[in-house]
Design a protein around this motif. Structure first.
Motif, short mmCIF file in Angstrom:
data_model
loop_
_atom_site.label_atom_id
_atom_site.label_comp_id
_atom_site.label_asym_id
_atom_site.label_seq_id
_atom_site.Cartn_x
_atom_site.Cartn_y
_atom_site.Cartn_z
N GLY A 162 -24.07 85.58 -42.19
CA GLY A 162 -23.26 84.48 -41.70
C GLY A 162 -23.96 83.15 -41.61
N ARG A 163 -25.29 83.14 -41.68
CA ARG A 163 -26.01 81.87 -41.64
C ARG A 163 -25.86 81.14 -42.97
NH1 ARG A 163 -32.00 83.51 -40.36
NH2 ARG A 163 -31.39 85.14 -41.84
N TRP A 164 -25.96 79.82 -42.91
CA TRP A 164 -25.93 78.99 -44.10
C TRP A 164 -27.35 78.56 -44.47
CZ3 TRP A 164 -21.92 77.89 -47.30
CH2 TRP A 164 -20.63 78.17 -46.83
N LEU A 165 -27.65 78.57 -45.75
CA LEU A 165 -28.90 78.02 -46.27
C LEU A 165 -28.56 76.78 -47.09
CD1 LEU A 165 -31.95 78.11 -46.90
CD2 LEU A 165 -31.42 79.67 -48.79
N VAL A 166 -29.17 75.66 -46.74
CA VAL A 166 -28.93 74.38 -47.41
C VAL A 166 -30.27 73.85 -47.92
CG1 VAL A 166 -28.08 72.02 -47.14
CG2 VAL A 166 -26.97 73.90 -45.89
N GLY A 167 -30.27 73.29 -49.13
CA GLY A 167 -31.50 72.79 -49.73
C GLY A 167 -31.58 71.27 -49.74
N SER A 168 -32.79 70.76 -49.59
CA SER A 168 -33.07 69.34 -49.77
C SER A 168 -34.40 69.22 -50.50
CB SER A 168 -33.18 68.62 -48.42
OG SER A 168 -33.70 67.30 -48.60
N TYR A 169 -34.51 68.21 -51.37
CA TYR A 169 -35.83 67.92 -51.90
C TYR A 169 -36.78 67.73 -50.73
CZ TYR A 169 -33.68 66.99 -56.47
OH TYR A 169 -33.01 67.10 -57.65
N HIS A 170 -38.04 68.11 -50.94
CA HIS A 170 -39.02 67.97 -49.87
C HIS A 170 -39.23 66.50 -49.53
CE1 HIS A 170 -42.74 68.41 -47.57
NE2 HIS A 170 -42.41 69.69 -47.43
N ALA A 222 -36.32 84.87 -35.61
CA ALA A 222 -35.58 85.87 -34.85
C ALA A 222 -35.41 85.47 -33.38
CB ALA A 222 -36.29 87.22 -34.93
N LEU A 223 -36.28 84.58 -32.90
CA LEU A 223 -36.20 84.13 -31.52
C LEU A 223 -35.33 82.89 -31.35
CD1 LEU A 223 -39.94 84.67 -30.49
CD2 LEU A 223 -37.97 86.06 -29.80
N LEU A 224 -34.78 82.40 -32.45
CA LEU A 224 -33.95 81.20 -32.43
C LEU A 224 -32.52 81.56 -32.81
CD1 LEU A 224 -36.45 78.92 -34.40
CD2 LEU A 224 -36.04 78.84 -31.92
N PRO A 225 -31.53 80.86 -32.24
CA PRO A 225 -30.13 81.16 -32.57
C PRO A 225 -29.63 80.48 -33.83
CG PRO A 225 -30.21 79.53 -30.82
CD PRO A 225 -31.64 79.92 -31.11
N GLY A 226 -30.54 80.12 -34.73
CA GLY A 226 -30.20 79.32 -35.91
C GLY A 226 -28.97 79.80 -36.66
N ARG A 227 -28.11 78.84 -37.01
CA ARG A 227 -26.92 79.12 -37.81
C ARG A 227 -27.00 78.48 -39.18
NH1 ARG A 227 -25.31 83.27 -37.12
NH2 ARG A 227 -23.38 82.75 -38.19
N VAL A 228 -27.82 77.43 -39.29
CA VAL A 228 -28.04 76.77 -40.58
C VAL A 228 -29.54 76.65 -40.81
CG1 VAL A 228 -27.73 74.67 -41.94
CG2 VAL A 228 -25.88 75.46 -40.45
N LEU A 229 -29.98 77.02 -42.00
CA LEU A 229 -31.38 76.88 -42.41
C LEU A 229 -31.45 75.75 -43.42
CD1 LEU A 229 -32.20 80.66 -43.09
CD2 LEU A 229 -32.24 79.43 -40.90
N LEU A 230 -32.24 74.73 -43.13
CA LEU A 230 -32.46 73.62 -44.06
C LEU A 230 -33.80 73.84 -44.73
CD1 LEU A 230 -32.00 70.88 -45.40
CD2 LEU A 230 -32.89 69.80 -43.32
N ALA A 231 -33.80 74.13 -46.01
CA ALA A 231 -35.04 74.37 -46.77
C ALA A 231 -35.50 73.07 -47.41
CB ALA A 231 -34.80 75.42 -47.84
N LEU A 232 -36.71 72.66 -47.08
CA LEU A 232 -37.30 71.47 -47.68
C LEU A 232 -38.11 71.88 -48.89
CD1 LEU A 232 -38.47 69.60 -44.45
CD2 LEU A 232 -36.33 69.32 -45.71
#
Length: 228
Positions: A189-197, A142-152
């Protein structure tokens, strides 16, 4: 002190999970032979990166002899070597290696958080431990302006989705499934993107290669440019 700095002090002082407290402190006391001269961190590990980051990287938990030793996310282990090399190639990190907190590494437009903040036995935090850590994740993001979340990894993906729900997003049923290169636009509006860990188990077996990671980062860069 900024709100983010105050939160990080609170995270570092947390002792809410007895199993994790015992394990992280035992590891810090016994140490690994290669690091016997180190003064292990042995505490919860706060997030790290650019406070103005539009990219938020959601990891699993500190490694016993990585971040639990150095006190900084993905610092001092092979997983971090792979991750920071990839972030450096993509223009999000000032250097390709991260060995200690004072090594000069800076992240640019990126910030690393985790589902759990203490090193867990066998790298597997219990669901109730992840749940106790969830408010830290929500407050940090919540304290960051993140627009894309990269999930490892799948745990990072599920933690990011659960956090999105807690702040008011309504997800489709069934929920978007994790996969390498998977992407989903949240209702906010944020994007969630996945990557293998970026674990050694994945990188040393070829399940995750530098080229695969680079492709995900290229897509993230495109999403950031589109998201402004």
């Amino acid at each position: 002190m900024t709100k983010l700095e105050a939160l990080h002090r609170e995270i570092t002082a947390c002792r809410a999970c007895p199993r994790l407290v015992e394990w992280r402190e035992e590891v810090a006391r016994v140490k690994r032979r290669a690091y016997r001269d180190w003064d292990y961190w042995g505490k919860p590990v706060p997030g790290f990166g650019d406070p103005g980051a539009r990219l938020i990287i959601v990891g699993l938990a500190p490694a016993a002899h990585g971040a639990n030793r150095t006190g900084r996310m993905f610092t001092g282990d092979r997983s971090g070597d792979f991750l920071f090399a990839g972030l450096h190639r993509a223009g999000f990190a000032s250097q390709a290696r991260s060995e200690r907190r004072d090594d000069g590494l800076q992240l640019k437009d990126a910030f690393i958080v985790a589902a759990a903040r203490c090193a867990p036995p066998d790298n597997k935090p219990l669901p109730e431990e992840v749940a106790r850590c969830a408010p830290f994740l929500d407050r940090e993001m919540a304290l960051l302006p993140g627009r894309v979340l990269l999930a490892l990894g799948a745990i990072g993906w599920n933690a990011a989705l659960a956090s999105a729900v807690r702040v008011g997003n309504v997800l489709p049923s069934p929920r978007p499934a994790f996969g390498h290169g998977a992407e989903f636009r949240l209702p906010d509006g944020r994007w969630l993107v996945g990557s293998y860990h970026v674990s050694q188990q994945n990188t040393q077996t070829g399940r995750l290669t530098p080229a695969m990671f680079d492709a995900v980062m290229k897509r993230i860069r495109a999403l950031l440019e589109g998201a402004g």
